[in-house]
Design a protein around this motif. Structure first.
Motif, mmCIF file in Angstrom:
data_model
loop_
_atom_site.group_PDB
_atom_site.id
_atom_site.type_symbol
_atom_site.label_atom_id
_atom_site.label_comp_id
_atom_site.label_asym_id
_atom_site.label_seq_id
_atom_site.Cartn_x
_atom_site.Cartn_y
_atom_site.Cartn_z
ATOM 1 N N ARG A 91 33.851 -16.357 -57.026
ATOM 2 C CA ARG A 91 34.536 -15.263 -57.552
ATOM 3 C C ARG A 91 35.888 -15.149 -56.374
ATOM 4 O O ARG A 91 35.966 -14.565 -55.324
ATOM 5 C CB ARG A 91 34.030 -13.831 -57.634
ATOM 6 C CG ARG A 91 35.464 -13.172 -58.995
ATOM 7 C CD ARG A 91 34.763 -12.126 -59.453
ATOM 8 N NE ARG A 91 34.647 -10.782 -58.115
ATOM 9 C CZ ARG A 91 34.440 -9.880 -58.923
ATOM 10 N NH1 ARG A 91 33.420 -9.546 -60.129
ATOM 11 N NH2 ARG A 91 34.244 -9.080 -57.125
ATOM 12 N N TYR A 124 39.624 -11.774 -63.351
ATOM 13 C CA TYR A 124 39.036 -12.722 -61.922
ATOM 14 C C TYR A 124 38.588 -14.260 -62.195
ATOM 15 O O TYR A 124 38.887 -14.216 -63.681
ATOM 16 C CB TYR A 124 37.963 -11.827 -61.687
ATOM 17 C CG TYR A 124 37.857 -10.849 -61.123
ATOM 18 C CD1 TYR A 124 37.255 -10.271 -61.445
ATOM 19 C CD2 TYR A 124 37.857 -11.485 -59.596
ATOM 20 C CE1 TYR A 124 36.750 -8.488 -60.990
ATOM 21 C CE2 TYR A 124 38.122 -9.810 -58.909
ATOM 22 C CZ TYR A 124 37.372 -8.299 -59.369
ATOM 23 O OH TYR A 124 36.907 -7.307 -59.007
ATOM 24 N N ILE A 126 34.268 -19.688 -60.167
ATOM 25 C CA ILE A 126 33.998 -21.018 -59.918
ATOM 26 C C ILE A 126 32.662 -21.094 -59.592
ATOM 27 O O ILE A 126 32.104 -21.070 -58.295
ATOM 28 C CB ILE A 126 34.965 -21.176 -58.276
ATOM 29 C CG1 ILE A 126 36.437 -20.336 -58.243
ATOM 30 C CG2 ILE A 126 35.062 -23.012 -58.103
ATOM 31 C CD1 ILE A 126 37.019 -20.693 -57.441
ATOM 32 N N TYR A 127 31.838 -22.249 -60.006
ATOM 33 C CA TYR A 127 30.587 -22.597 -60.044
ATOM 34 C C TYR A 127 30.650 -23.895 -59.774
ATOM 35 O O TYR A 127 31.539 -24.564 -60.223
ATOM 36 C CB TYR A 127 29.635 -23.053 -61.214
ATOM 37 C CG TYR A 127 28.765 -23.130 -61.521
ATOM 38 C CD1 TYR A 127 28.248 -24.507 -62.531
ATOM 39 C CD2 TYR A 127 27.161 -22.307 -61.101
ATOM 40 C CE1 TYR A 127 26.668 -24.373 -61.836
ATOM 41 C CE2 TYR A 127 26.084 -22.311 -61.052
ATOM 42 C CZ TYR A 127 26.302 -23.722 -61.759
ATOM 43 O OH TYR A 127 24.588 -24.435 -61.396
ATOM 44 N N ILE A 179 32.969 -26.440 -61.619
ATOM 45 C CA ILE A 179 33.611 -25.502 -63.202
ATOM 46 C C ILE A 179 33.968 -23.756 -62.625
ATOM 47 O O ILE A 179 34.011 -23.426 -62.014
ATOM 48 C CB ILE A 179 32.401 -25.463 -64.163
ATOM 49 C CG1 ILE A 179 32.098 -26.312 -63.930
ATOM 50 C CG2 ILE A 179 32.307 -24.709 -65.589
ATOM 51 C CD1 ILE A 179 32.472 -28.074 -64.779
ATOM 52 N N ARG A 180 35.794 -24.618 -63.384
ATOM 53 C CA ARG A 180 36.075 -22.522 -63.225
ATOM 54 C C ARG A 180 36.585 -21.894 -64.721
ATOM 55 O O ARG A 180 37.145 -23.140 -65.725
ATOM 56 C CB ARG A 180 37.627 -22.966 -62.591
ATOM 57 C CG ARG A 180 37.949 -23.775 -61.308
ATOM 58 C CD ARG A 180 38.968 -24.204 -60.854
ATOM 59 N NE ARG A 180 39.024 -24.400 -59.354
ATOM 60 C CZ ARG A 180 39.460 -24.167 -58.421
ATOM 61 N NH1 ARG A 180 39.913 -22.591 -58.592
ATOM 62 N NH2 ARG A 180 38.741 -25.214 -57.351
ATOM 63 N N ARG A 181 36.454 -20.574 -65.121
ATOM 64 C CA ARG A 181 36.635 -19.893 -66.022
ATOM 65 C C ARG A 181 37.085 -18.175 -65.221
ATOM 66 O O ARG A 181 37.000 -18.049 -64.408
ATOM 67 C CB ARG A 181 35.007 -19.240 -67.097
ATOM 68 C CG ARG A 181 34.100 -20.991 -67.149
ATOM 69 C CD ARG A 181 35.159 -21.219 -68.068
ATOM 70 N NE ARG A 181 35.313 -20.480 -69.533
ATOM 71 C CZ ARG A 181 33.747 -20.827 -70.274
ATOM 72 N NH1 ARG A 181 33.356 -21.463 -70.276
ATOM 73 N NH2 ARG A 181 34.094 -19.665 -71.263
ATOM 74 N N ASP A 182 37.788 -17.933 -66.215
ATOM 75 C CA ASP A 182 37.933 -16.678 -66.305
ATOM 76 C C ASP A 182 37.857 -15.646 -67.268
ATOM 77 O O ASP A 182 37.230 -16.142 -67.921
ATOM 78 C CB ASP A 182 39.773 -16.554 -65.321
ATOM 79 C CG ASP A 182 40.666 -17.052 -66.917
ATOM 80 O OD1 ASP A 182 40.882 -17.923 -66.732
ATOM 81 O OD2 ASP A 182 40.640 -16.673 -67.691
ATOM 82 N N TYR A 183 37.594 -14.748 -67.052
ATOM 83 C CA TYR A 183 37.312 -13.206 -67.603
ATOM 84 C C TYR A 183 38.359 -11.931 -66.832
ATOM 85 O O TYR A 183 39.007 -11.808 -66.205
ATOM 86 C CB TYR A 183 35.889 -12.975 -67.506
ATOM 87 C CG TYR A 183 35.657 -12.176 -66.262
ATOM 88 C CD1 TYR A 183 34.710 -12.874 -65.477
ATOM 89 C CD2 TYR A 183 35.229 -10.423 -66.212
ATOM 90 C CE1 TYR A 183 34.568 -12.891 -64.071
ATOM 91 C CE2 TYR A 183 34.778 -10.840 -64.895
ATOM 92 C CZ TYR A 183 34.442 -11.631 -64.242
ATOM 93 O OH TYR A 183 33.345 -11.024 -62.773
ATOM 94 N N LEU A 203 28.809 -15.883 -68.511
ATOM 95 C CA LEU A 203 29.573 -17.126 -68.322
ATOM 96 C C LEU A 203 29.250 -18.290 -67.559
ATOM 97 O O LEU A 203 29.397 -19.139 -67.530
ATOM 98 C CB LEU A 203 31.267 -16.856 -67.261
ATOM 99 C CG LEU A 203 31.889 -16.735 -68.450
ATOM 100 C CD1 LEU A 203 33.649 -15.589 -67.866
ATOM 101 C CD2 LEU A 203 33.249 -17.498 -69.429
ATOM 102 N N VAL A 204 28.255 -17.916 -66.792
ATOM 103 C CA VAL A 204 27.731 -18.629 -65.696
ATOM 104 C C VAL A 204 26.448 -19.463 -65.933
ATOM 105 O O VAL A 204 26.671 -20.600 -65.940
ATOM 106 C CB VAL A 204 26.705 -17.529 -65.175
ATOM 107 C CG1 VAL A 204 25.387 -18.326 -63.565
ATOM 108 C CG2 VAL A 204 27.703 -16.912 -63.351
ATOM 109 N N GLU A 238 27.471 -20.941 -69.551
ATOM 110 C CA GLU A 238 27.876 -21.700 -70.212
ATOM 111 C C GLU A 238 28.719 -22.912 -69.221
ATOM 112 O O GLU A 238 28.333 -23.348 -69.670
ATOM 113 C CB GLU A 238 28.790 -20.715 -70.592
ATOM 114 C CG GLU A 238 28.805 -19.871 -72.263
ATOM 115 C CD GLU A 238 29.693 -19.582 -72.541
ATOM 116 O OE1 GLU A 238 31.091 -19.546 -72.055
ATOM 117 O OE2 GLU A 238 29.701 -18.795 -73.732
#
Lengths: 143, 761, 162
Positions: free
Chosen positions: A63, A77, A80-81, A101-105, A122-123, A125
């Motif tokens: 993160r 945040y 990054i998976y 894979i990157r997602r933010d929240y 999120l993890v 997904e």
């Protein structure tokens, strides 16, 4: 405008049959990748030394801070998976790949329990997206 | 979202200028050629130009004598072997070699049966590493340890020994590859700099490769700082680092980190940090931290995890340079989890509490939560069945809050029809949740309408998702591409039930990026299941090069509400002019040209014609250790719940990581808050790496997050920004050779620091 | 044994020829020489009777010629070489041409080995061009059990790793 239905999954023939092995047999990622391979009509068999092998090495989650409020508190945040996996052909050197894979929240200290549930969602997904990316890497694989 | 599927060929670590770093290990002029049988047999083989012996008693060899026993080879000009006393002595250009060591010496006296040897005037090299040195006397013990007396130890190439440890006694353990050093003097460029009574050094890459040595820095907050980490390798399972960190403004800050590595993949660490008197605060209070984290796995099924941190005050991480936390987040998550994984199901038991620094009201504790996940593929004509269930008990330390127990069952049936031309998925799901809530104290205190003691909620949900995949060949900038066009549409129906009598334990509104548009829920957690009658439309188009690698991906989508959702987070269901559609969420990831990558994400409110979130990143990444990035973020009217005011986030940033020369590296980043018109972080650092040491010089200016605390100065009297110059030395060449890389420097920035999180598989 | 030297020498061969004038007897064809516990076998033997100093020089050739003796402590001593020259008076053997001597638990190979049967003193030389060197092998079982405990430890470790 020239578009036509996609004919095949464009997965190379030599990868139509392969074995899936994982450092973590019962992990959710292994389950999702197995399901994705099945849906992409790839024939899964037990590892042996005649068929190519897809091996999930490890997955990790990091993160980073994306932005701050004027008070210095964290606003956003980024998760990054990363999945490391190898594709190897019988008696050939395995090639190492990485799917990121990157997602933010948004962070919210007043609902931190809900935010940790959001992170877990999120993890889940991101794992699905990583499984798709692994299939995409199979499609782009060249020996 | 990032399309980097980098094909990282397993390349050897880049060697700093190879020439400069080669430690030449001497090779014996001649050695016996042995087969494996010879080695296994344990026979002694001796070759020489001339031999003379009283057979069965003492034999004397001369002229290029090569002696081998097992894997150990000795070369000497002359040697004497006494068969009765099993003594071997040799001298003259003496060289001893085995798979791990090379030793040259003036003489050797060895007892073959006892398998030990004493060498005088020795020089030793550890193979595969840069460790070497000299010893007036060197003993090889029966279990292959090395004991060196008045000896030296360094990883620098001969002749350029920029640092050396001169020690009365050094013991190098063979199996576990670490060394212990007694009354040693650290000499830098032959000048004694530091006396160390005892220390142990890892000499294999099992442990840390670069051993952090003295750290000097000055900062506006802490004054002049000196930190000298001392590493102690207790045994193969445990090691410990004690770091006395002196700060002129505050005092002596003691940091202790104890790490353990047990056999069956259980590992963890214990940290204790203690600052007896913080002189920069009135009344110089003591400040402390204790932390434990553990992760473990027992064969394929069991997973254990525990994480606990507590600090003395809210500004602990803001003021002090703790090993535990480098970022600005103020939530200490305390959690313990046990999971049992099986092929089709998994069971998890978890307790979780969160301490939020700087905020008075306490979040709910999960005491405990039992989770059971079941999934069955292809149950009946490729229909998948899955069942998520959970029992959670919520408590709250602040006794004005309610407590509750929640039982939740979520069976779902999915029929995925999948083909290259598209997919059609139907999912039927049932949310069955029962609450037993006690909020009598809350109602009186806050005069709110009390929650029901027990609530049962049963909500069905139907999700139908279709996608069609089109493709065509395309010529672009005289390159042939395959372009895909993937329209997708989803209808979601979720039943309605008034949930205003259910407390809010772990639910909050979810952010909708492109991927989130296709979720079947609007709130995280389970306390609010939003009713829905909506239609989501999305389109993704990609470009694949002739190697079938994705070079560009652009997607956008939007949800159209056929009926307004009545469930919300406050406990009344009055609907106030709900938009008829969600934000338009769009994402672009493109490998534009050579090593340039563009990433962008926009959430646009079509009704009020304003952006809810805009993000651009432009990367130039020629190699994995070279990066130049520009980034811009705009997120309007966010509620900063630390201070409860509405804020717009507008932040521009740039990041650079660039090798200037083979051994000189630059890392820099600069983030600017466009709304407040001020820098949020500016970091610039150089790392010079020579063969056996490295030095880092960096300047850091950044914003601090100050919180209320029970001692003064109060937050508004505290400095909002901190700046400092940092210098530290790293001993290199212990364990793996090769360059250190810059992860340590990258981890120094607020935005670069990547905090590893626990992954429950 | 020590008193082998004083025993009489018996020689047996398929064919022999004498050249009395030079005090030479020439034997050919599976030559066997015995003297007490010493046994020498070879293809050819030149026996020279050196009357002036009462000595006998036996030079045998073979592929290889072999020498065998039982020592005082009951152990065996063996040797072999293309050519073996046995000087009865001094009790020394000179083995030359991939000479092998196996006495007292160590086995020597060299170009030339001089071995005194009486005091078991040996000197070995490598060939002048240096490519066939003096090699000595002391088998593990008769000088030292590779200390047992270290072997078991190694075995235990490899099992743990599997």
């Amino acid at each position: 405008c020239g578009f036509k239905l996609q004919g095949s999954y464009s997965i190379p023939d030599e990868l139509q049959t392969l074995s899936l092995s994982s450092q973590d047999k019962y992990s959710e990622l292994t389950h999702l990748v197995r399901e994705r391979l099945r849906l992409n009509s790839i024939n899964l068999i037990e590892p042996n030394d005649k068929t190519p092998r897809l091996k999930l090495i490890k997955d990790s989650l990091d993160r980073t801070t994306l932005s701050l409020y004027p008070t210095g508190n964290v606003a956003e945040y980024e998760l990054i998976y990363q999945v490391e996996f190898t594709i190897s052909f019988p008696n050939q050197e395995a090639q190492l790949f990485q799917a990121i894979i990157r997602r933010d929240y948004l962070d919210d200290p007043r609902t931190s329990l809900a935010k940790s549930r959001e992170m877990a969602l999120l993890v889940k997904e991101m794992r699905l997206q990583a499984a798709d990316k692994i299939i995409q890497t199979l499609a782009a694989f060249e020996q | 979202q990032d399309i980097t599927t980098s094909n990282t060929q397993t390349s050897a670590p880049t060697q700093a200028a190879a020439g400069q770093c080669v430690i030449v290990t001497p090779v014996a002029p001649r050695r016996n050629v042995l087969t494996n049988a010879d080695i296994e047999s344990g026979d002694i083989n001796v070759e020489a130009d001339h031999a003379e012996a009283k057979m069965g008693k003492e034999a004397h060899f001369s002229g290029g004598v090569t002696f081998s026993h097992g894997e150990r080879q000795i070369y000497a000009e002359e040697a004497t072997l006494n068969r009765e006393t099993q003594q071997l002595s040799a001298k003259g250009n003496l060289t001893l070699e085995d798979p791990r060591l090379t030793i040259t010496a003036d003489s050797i006296d060895a007892e073959i049966e006892a398998n030990n040897a004493v060498m005088k005037g020795a020089e030793y090299w550890i193979k595969g590493q840069q460790v070497h040195g000299a010893a007036r006397e060197l003993e090889i013990t029966p279990n292959n340890d090395l004991i060196l007396s008045n000896s030296s130890f360094t990883t620098c190439p001969p002749g350029q020994e920029s640092w050396k440890l001169q020690a009365g006694r050094i013991k190098i353990n063979s199996e576990e590859e670490w060394g212990e050093i007694w009354n040693a003097k650290l000499k830098i460029a032959d000048v004694p700099v530091l006396y160390i009574p005892y220390m142990s050094i890892p000499i294999s890459d099992k442990r840390k490769s670069g051993l952090l040595f003295p750290k000097f820095s000055t900062s506006t907050i802490n004054g002049v700082e000196v930190a000298t980490p001392i590493y102690w390798n207790i045994n193969p399972q445990y090691d410990l680092t004690y770091t006395p960190h002196y700060m002129s403004n505050r005092g002596l800050f003691n940091k202790l980190e104890f790490r353990y590595l047990l056999d069956n993949e259980q590992s963890g660490q214990l940290n204790v940090e203690y600052l007896p008197t913080d002189d920069s605060l009135n009344g110089s209070p003591n400040r402390y931290l204790y932390h434990w984290d553990h992760q473990g796995k027992v064969d394929d099924n069991w997973r254990f995890m525990a994480n606990f941190t507590d600090v003395s005050d809210n500004n602990y991480f803001t003021d002090l340079d703790s090993d535990i936390r480098k970022s600005h987040d103020n939530q200490l998550i305390r959690v313990g989890e046990v999971n049992y994984l099986e092929k089709n199901w998994d069971l998890g038991l978890k307790v979780q509490d969160i301490k939020v620094l700087g905020i008075s009201d306490k979040p709910y504790q999960v005491m405990p939560q039992l989770r059971w996940n079941y999934r069955a593929l292809n149950v009946f004509k490729n229909i998948n069945f899955s069942m998520y269930s959970e029992v959670s008990n919520f408590e709250n330390k602040d006794n004005a809050q309610s407590s509750a127990t929640r039982l939740h069952l979520e069976p779902s049936v999915i029929l995925p029809i999948y083909g290259p031309a598209g997919s059609f998925t139907t999912e039927l799901k049932l949310y069955q949740t029962n609450y037993w809530q006690d909020d009598s104290r809350v109602a009186e205190a806050a005069q709110l309408s009390p929650l029901d003691d027990s609530v049962s909620r049963t909500i069905p949900s139907v999700r139908i998702h279709g996608q069609i995949n089109f493709e065509k060949q395309l010529q672009l900038f005289n390159q042939s591409y395959r372009q895909t066009l993937e329209p997708q549409a989803q209808y979601l129906y979720v039943g309605h039930q008034d949930q205003s009598k259910i407390g809010l334990y772990d639910s909050a509104l979810l952010q909708e990026d492109y991927y989130g548009l296709f979720r079947d829920r609007r709130f995280s957690g389970l306390d609010r299941i939003a009713d829905a009658n909506q239609f989501t439309v999305g389109l993704t188009t990609r470009l694949f090069d002739e190697h079938n690698k994705e070079q560009m991906k652009f997607s956008f989508g939007q949800i159209f509400y056929l009926r307004d959702s009545r469930v919300n987070l406050n406990n009344s269901e009055n609907i106030v002019n709900r938009p008829s559609s969600s934000v338009l969420a769009a994402e672009l990831d493109a490998h534009i040209y050579n090593d340039w990558y563009l990433g962008s994400e926009i959430q646009y409110d079509t009704k009020n014609r304003e952006s809810k979130k805009t993000e651009f990143t432009l990367d130039f990444r020629p190699e994995n250790n070279k990066l130049f990035q520009l980034s811009y973020r705009f997120v309007p009217d966010l509620l900063n719940t630390n201070t409860n005011n509405q804020v717009d986030i507008a932040q521009a940033g740039t990041r650079v990581a660039w090798p200037i020369k083979d051994n000189l590296y630059y890392v820099g980043n600069w983030y600017y808050d466009l709304k407040q018109k001020r820098s949020v972080e500016a970091y610039t650092g150089f790392q010079y790496e020579s063969c056996c040491w490295a030095v880092r010089l960096s300047y850091r200016y950044r914003i601090k997050a100050n919180y209320d605390d029970n001692f003064t100065p109060t937050p508004d009297e505290r400095e909002q920004f901190e700046s400092g110059v940092y210098l530290n030395f790293v001993i290199k060449g212990l364990g793996s050779a090769g360059s250190l890389g810059v992860t340590d420097m990258l981890n120094d920035g607020i935005f670069n620091y990547r905090k590893p999180l626990y992954l429950r598989n | 044994k020590l008193d082998d030297i004083n025993q009489i020498i018996e020689i047996d061969a398929d064919h022999s020829e004498a050249d009395f004038q030079n005090n030479l007897i020439f034997y050919k064809g599976n030559v066997k020489i015995t003297q007490g516990t010493i046994k020498i076998n070879a293809e050819e033997l030149n026996a020279f009777n050196d009357k002036q100093n009462g000595n006998k020089i036996l030079t045998v050739l073979g592929n290889p010629a072999t020498f065998f003796q039982i020592l005082d402590d009951g152990q065996q001593g063996t040797a072999s070489a293309k050519k073996i020259r046995y000087d009865k008076k001094t009790g020394t053997l000179v083995l030359s041409g991939n000479a092998i001597l196996d006495v007292g638990g160590s086995k020597w190979t060299a170009e030339v080995i001089r071995y005194n049967i009486e005091n078991q003193h040996a000197i070995a030389e490598s060939s002048s061009d240096g490519n066939s060197r003096v090699r000595t092998v002391i088998p593990a079982d008769n000088y030292q059990k590779l200390n047992k405990q270290e072997k078991d430890k190694k075995k235990a470790q490899t099992e743990k790793k599997q």
